[in-house]
Design a protein around this motif. Structure first.
Motif, mmCIF file in Angstrom:
data_model
loop_
_atom_site.group_PDB
_atom_site.id
_atom_site.type_symbol
_atom_site.label_atom_id
_atom_site.label_comp_id
_atom_site.label_asym_id
_atom_site.label_seq_id
_atom_site.Cartn_x
_atom_site.Cartn_y
_atom_site.Cartn_z
ATOM 1 N N PRO A 57 9.215 -14.575 31.566
ATOM 2 C CA PRO A 57 10.398 -14.091 32.289
ATOM 3 C C PRO A 57 11.348 -15.194 32.731
ATOM 4 O O PRO A 57 12.533 -14.921 32.981
ATOM 5 N N ALA A 58 10.856 -16.432 32.819
ATOM 6 C CA ALA A 58 11.732 -17.527 33.230
ATOM 7 C C ALA A 58 12.768 -17.860 32.162
ATOM 8 O O ALA A 58 13.810 -18.455 32.461
ATOM 9 N N GLN A 59 12.494 -17.462 30.905
ATOM 10 C CA GLN A 59 13.431 -17.751 29.809
ATOM 11 C C GLN A 59 14.420 -16.597 29.652
ATOM 12 O O GLN A 59 14.508 -15.944 28.611
ATOM 13 N N SER A 60 15.185 -16.373 30.696
ATOM 14 C CA SER A 60 16.082 -15.219 30.736
ATOM 15 C C SER A 60 17.276 -15.393 29.789
ATOM 16 O O SER A 60 17.809 -16.490 29.637
ATOM 17 N N ARG A 61 17.674 -14.272 29.168
ATOM 18 C CA ARG A 61 18.868 -14.248 28.330
ATOM 19 C C ARG A 61 20.014 -13.511 29.010
ATOM 20 O O ARG A 61 20.962 -13.062 28.356
ATOM 21 N N LEU A 62 19.929 -13.406 30.328
ATOM 22 C CA LEU A 62 20.991 -12.751 31.075
ATOM 23 C C LEU A 62 22.331 -13.444 30.843
ATOM 24 O O LEU A 62 23.381 -12.807 30.904
ATOM 25 N N GLY A 63 22.297 -14.731 30.548
ATOM 26 C CA GLY A 63 23.531 -15.465 30.301
ATOM 27 C C GLY A 63 24.317 -14.964 29.108
ATOM 28 O O GLY A 63 25.515 -15.245 28.989
ATOM 29 N N GLU A 64 23.673 -14.238 28.194
ATOM 30 C CA GLU A 64 24.386 -13.634 27.078
ATOM 31 C C GLU A 64 24.998 -12.292 27.459
ATOM 32 O O GLU A 64 26.024 -11.882 26.900
ATOM 33 N N LEU A 65 24.371 -11.613 28.406
ATOM 34 C CA LEU A 65 24.804 -10.270 28.801
ATOM 35 C C LEU A 65 25.836 -10.292 29.919
ATOM 36 O O LEU A 65 26.832 -9.548 29.874
ATOM 37 N N ALA A 66 25.627 -11.138 30.917
ATOM 38 C CA ALA A 66 26.464 -11.116 32.118
ATOM 39 C C ALA A 66 27.950 -11.331 31.847
ATOM 40 O O ALA A 66 28.798 -10.696 32.486
ATOM 41 N N PRO A 67 28.352 -12.207 30.908
ATOM 42 C CA PRO A 67 29.790 -12.451 30.727
ATOM 43 C C PRO A 67 30.554 -11.332 30.009
ATOM 44 O O PRO A 67 31.780 -11.377 29.948
ATOM 45 N N VAL A 68 29.861 -10.350 29.450
ATOM 46 C CA VAL A 68 30.542 -9.316 28.668
ATOM 47 C C VAL A 68 31.474 -8.524 29.588
ATOM 48 O O VAL A 68 31.028 -7.896 30.551
ATOM 49 N N GLY A 69 32.756 -8.534 29.270
ATOM 50 C CA GLY A 69 33.745 -7.953 30.162
ATOM 51 C C GLY A 69 34.159 -6.540 29.843
ATOM 52 O O GLY A 69 35.166 -6.053 30.360
ATOM 53 N N VAL A 70 33.419 -5.863 28.964
ATOM 54 C CA VAL A 70 33.660 -4.447 28.651
ATOM 55 C C VAL A 70 32.408 -3.662 29.023
ATOM 56 O O VAL A 70 31.347 -4.258 29.247
ATOM 57 N N PRO A 71 32.484 -2.346 29.135
ATOM 58 C CA PRO A 71 31.296 -1.567 29.512
ATOM 59 C C PRO A 71 30.142 -1.774 28.531
ATOM 60 O O PRO A 71 30.339 -1.843 27.317
ATOM 61 N N VAL A 72 28.939 -1.880 29.077
ATOM 62 C CA VAL A 72 27.735 -2.083 28.269
ATOM 63 C C VAL A 72 26.730 -0.987 28.599
ATOM 64 O O VAL A 72 26.432 -0.729 29.766
ATOM 65 N N LEU A 73 26.211 -0.342 27.553
ATOM 66 C CA LEU A 73 25.081 0.579 27.683
ATOM 67 C C LEU A 73 23.835 -0.141 27.216
ATOM 68 O O LEU A 73 23.776 -0.630 26.085
ATOM 69 N N LEU A 74 22.818 -0.196 28.078
ATOM 70 C CA LEU A 74 21.515 -0.706 27.701
ATOM 71 C C LEU A 74 20.542 0.456 27.631
ATOM 72 O O LEU A 74 20.443 1.253 28.570
ATOM 73 N N VAL A 75 19.844 0.580 26.498
ATOM 74 C CA VAL A 75 18.804 1.594 26.346
ATOM 75 C C VAL A 75 17.507 0.853 26.077
ATOM 76 O O VAL A 75 17.397 0.112 25.097
#
Length: 216
Positions: A136-154
């Protein structure tokens, strides 16, 4: 009526293949990439491609050049991003003036997040791998957080690449655009056949709202 065909797209890495399922009148287009193996015939992608044309959306699943060339595993990120963007431009040229949503499952969701732009209507991230299993320490949130349009995660409720609790915690951090999380009960990282309908329904509802918002 839904029509299906396959189209070649030129990229710096060789030809890619766009597999198209489109209604007669296209209200919007969803471009989806495969996971780590590049496979675009999976339960979730097939279910989305079967359902959305009935709602006026074309679904294009994109086999990246390395997959077309016969390789079983793609290059390390972000090496496939330029080839992916060639697919995005091909879709826009084919259906000008309609909303375009990009996305994919797992590694494909990561590519879509890294390559987003403000002209997209949204991003669909199926089984977004928040971190490698057990790390869990190797988070990829840095790829998701900057997206400036609506995102659906399933995401599956038992996905080892990020539990619902971990995703909820990650989404509580500052994000550039709105986020929506749909959890599929009993599912893991690879959705099994009963889960396909739930995934497709969530995606259809999401893109339907995006199209309605753009028509206001």
């Amino acid at each position: 009526m839904t029509s299906s065909d396959t189209r070649e797209v030129a990229t710096p890495d060789g030809p890619g293949l766009l597999h198209v399922a489109a209604p007669d009148q296209v209200r919007g287009v969803l471009l989806l990439g495969g996971g780590h193996s590049g496979q675009v015939r999976t339960v979730d992608l097939d279910a989305v491609a079967a359902k959305l044309p009935g709602h006026g959306w074309a679904v294009v699943t994109y086999e990246l050049p390395w997959r077309v060339a016969g390789r079983k595993v793609g290059p390390r990120p972000p090496a496939s991003d330029p080839a992916w963007l060639c697919g995005v431009e091909a879709v826009r040229a084919t259906w000008p003036g309609v909303p375009v949503v990009t996305g994919g499952r797992s590694a494909g969701a990561r590519i879509a997040c890294r390559t987003w732009d403000a002209d997209l209507a949204g991003v669909v991230a199926l089984s977004f791998p928040l971190h490698p299993p057990g790390k869990p320490a190797q988070s990829r949130l840095g790829e998701l957080a900057p997206v400036g349009v609506p995102v659906l995660l399933v995401s599956g409720a038992r996905d080892p690449f990020g539990s619902p609790a971990e995703l909820e915690q990650a989404l509580a951090e500052p994000q550039a655009g709105p986020r929506e999380l749909v959890v599929v009960a009993g599912a893991t990282h690879s959705f099994r056949r009963p889960a396909g309908a739930r995934v497709a329904a969530a995606v259809a509802e999401f893109v339907g709202r995006l199209a309605a918002d753009r028509s206001v």
